[in-house]
Write a protein that holds these residues in place. Structure first.
Motif, PDB file in Angstrom:
ATOM      1  N   THR A  83       0.354  -1.307   0.071  1.00 55.45           N
ATOM      2  CA  THR A  83       0.071   0.047  -0.179  1.00 55.45           C
ATOM      3  C   THR A  83       0.822   1.010  -0.229  1.00 55.45           C
ATOM      4  O   THR A  83       1.712   1.313   0.804  1.00 55.45           O
ATOM      5  CB  THR A  83      -0.911   0.367   1.402  1.00 55.45           C
ATOM      6  N   ARG A  84       0.506   2.440  -0.962  1.00 54.90           N
ATOM      7  CA  ARG A  84       1.245   3.587  -0.859  1.00 54.90           C
ATOM      8  C   ARG A  84       0.803   4.754   0.054  1.00 54.90           C
ATOM      9  O   ARG A  84      -0.345   4.650   0.703  1.00 54.90           O
ATOM     10  CB  ARG A  84       0.976   4.298  -2.092  1.00 54.90           C
ATOM     11  N   THR A  85       1.684   4.620   0.767  1.00 59.33           N
ATOM     12  CA  THR A  85       1.607   5.953   2.187  1.00 59.33           C
ATOM     13  C   THR A  85       1.054   6.938   1.332  1.00 59.33           C
ATOM     14  O   THR A  85       0.689   7.609   0.023  1.00 59.33           O
ATOM     15  CB  THR A  85       2.074   5.909   2.668  1.00 59.33           C
ATOM     16  N   VAL A  86      -0.077   8.349   2.059  1.00 60.83           N
ATOM     17  CA  VAL A  86       0.032   9.880   1.748  1.00 60.83           C
ATOM     18  C   VAL A  86       1.677  10.359   1.079  1.00 60.83           C
ATOM     19  O   VAL A  86       1.395  11.022   0.629  1.00 60.83           O
ATOM     20  CB  VAL A  86      -0.313  10.286   3.353  1.00 60.83           C
ATOM     21  N   ASP A  87       2.615   9.901   1.866  1.00 62.83           N
ATOM     22  CA  ASP A  87       3.966  10.310   1.203  1.00 62.83           C
ATOM     23  C   ASP A  87       4.393  10.267   0.304  1.00 62.83           C
ATOM     24  O   ASP A  87       4.894  10.991  -0.490  1.00 62.83           O
ATOM     25  CB  ASP A  87       5.257  10.047   2.645  1.00 62.83           C
ATOM     26  N   ASP A  88       4.215   8.708  -0.091  1.00 63.73           N
ATOM     27  CA  ASP A  88       4.084   8.323  -1.453  1.00 63.73           C
ATOM     28  C   ASP A  88       3.497   8.805  -1.768  1.00 63.73           C
ATOM     29  O   ASP A  88       4.340   9.406  -4.023  1.00 63.73           O
ATOM     30  CB  ASP A  88       4.253   6.231  -1.801  1.00 63.73           C
ATOM     31  N   TYR A 101      10.348  18.055  -6.973  1.00 67.65           N
ATOM     32  CA  TYR A 101      11.577  17.135  -6.304  1.00 67.65           C
ATOM     33  C   TYR A 101      10.556  16.361  -5.831  1.00 67.65           C
ATOM     34  O   TYR A 101      10.043  16.492  -5.394  1.00 67.65           O
ATOM     35  CB  TYR A 101      12.375  17.726  -6.296  1.00 67.65           C
ATOM     36  N   GLU A 102      11.058  14.891  -5.864  1.00 68.47           N
ATOM     37  CA  GLU A 102      10.532  14.228  -4.123  1.00 68.47           C
ATOM     38  C   GLU A 102      11.100  14.817  -2.953  1.00 68.47           C
ATOM     39  O   GLU A 102      11.898  15.910  -3.630  1.00 68.47           O
ATOM     40  CB  GLU A 102      11.085  12.911  -4.654  1.00 68.47           C
ATOM     41  N   ARG A 103      10.573  14.753  -2.005  1.00 67.71           N
ATOM     42  CA  ARG A 103      10.842  15.251  -0.752  1.00 67.71           C
ATOM     43  C   ARG A 103      11.198  13.805   0.011  1.00 67.71           C
ATOM     44  O   ARG A 103      10.444  12.760   0.233  1.00 67.71           O
ATOM     45  CB  ARG A 103      10.443  16.144   0.025  1.00 67.71           C
ATOM     46  N   ILE A 104      12.280  13.831   1.094  1.00 67.39           N
ATOM     47  CA  ILE A 104      12.475  13.113   1.624  1.00 67.39           C
ATOM     48  C   ILE A 104      11.688  12.732   2.423  1.00 67.39           C
ATOM     49  O   ILE A 104      11.680  12.010   3.333  1.00 67.39           O
ATOM     50  CB  ILE A 104      14.428  12.795   2.339  1.00 67.39           C
ATOM     51  N   GLU A 105      11.351  14.229   3.175  1.00 67.10           N
ATOM     52  CA  GLU A 105      10.552  14.130   5.060  1.00 67.10           C
ATOM     53  C   GLU A 105       9.393  14.206   4.316  1.00 67.10           C
ATOM     54  O   GLU A 105       8.512  14.447   3.175  1.00 67.10           O
ATOM     55  CB  GLU A 105      11.470  15.271   5.839  1.00 67.10           C
ATOM     56  N   SER A 106       8.497  13.740   5.518  1.00 67.92           N
ATOM     57  CA  SER A 106       6.932  14.042   5.165  1.00 67.92           C
ATOM     58  C   SER A 106       6.706  15.808   5.211  1.00 67.92           C
ATOM     59  O   SER A 106       7.285  16.131   6.296  1.00 67.92           O
ATOM     60  CB  SER A 106       6.362  12.996   6.148  1.00 67.92           C
ATOM     61  N   THR A 107       6.385  16.212   4.682  1.00 72.38           N
ATOM     62  CA  THR A 107       5.430  17.037   4.285  1.00 72.38           C
ATOM     63  C   THR A 107       4.396  17.431   2.977  1.00 72.38           C
ATOM     64  O   THR A 107       4.751  16.869   2.248  1.00 72.38           O
ATOM     65  CB  THR A 107       6.553  18.248   4.130  1.00 72.38           C
TER      66      THR A 107
END
Length: 93
Positions: free
Chosen positions: A2-7, A19-25
């Motif tokens: 399952t994909r997360t909200v961050d994904d 750009y992708e972000r490493i941290e959850s934002t």
């Protein structure tokens, strides 16, 4: 898996040339403006409108998303992110 909200947020960012972000934002104003542009929703970019206004515009362009003005004050929920990602994936580039 399952994909997360961050994904989902990162998949949307990549789909609109950000750009992708490493941290959850959440989305920045720039990312929201890029999503609006990808969905052919006109948005002023100098200066950017409030985030709530851009989220409302995104919701209004995607079938099945609640365009209730009260929902614009909160970040996108997972189901909304899935609908946005699916819409962007189905669009020709």
């Amino acid at each position: 898996m399952t994909r997360t909200v961050d994904d989902l947020r990162n998949e949307i960012r990549v789909a609109v040339g950000r750009y992708e972000r490493i941290e959850s934002t959440g989305f920045t104003k720039e990312s929201l403006a890029a999503i609006c542009e990808a969905l052919d929703h006109d948005v002023e970019t100098n200066p950017f409108p409030p985030k709530a206004e851009m989220r409302a515009g995104i919701r209004s362009t995607i079938d099945g998303l609640d365009d209730d003005p009260d929902s614009a004050d909160r970040p996108f929920r997972k189901a909304e992110l899935e609908a946005i990602e699916e819409t962007l994936r189905d669009q020709p580039r």
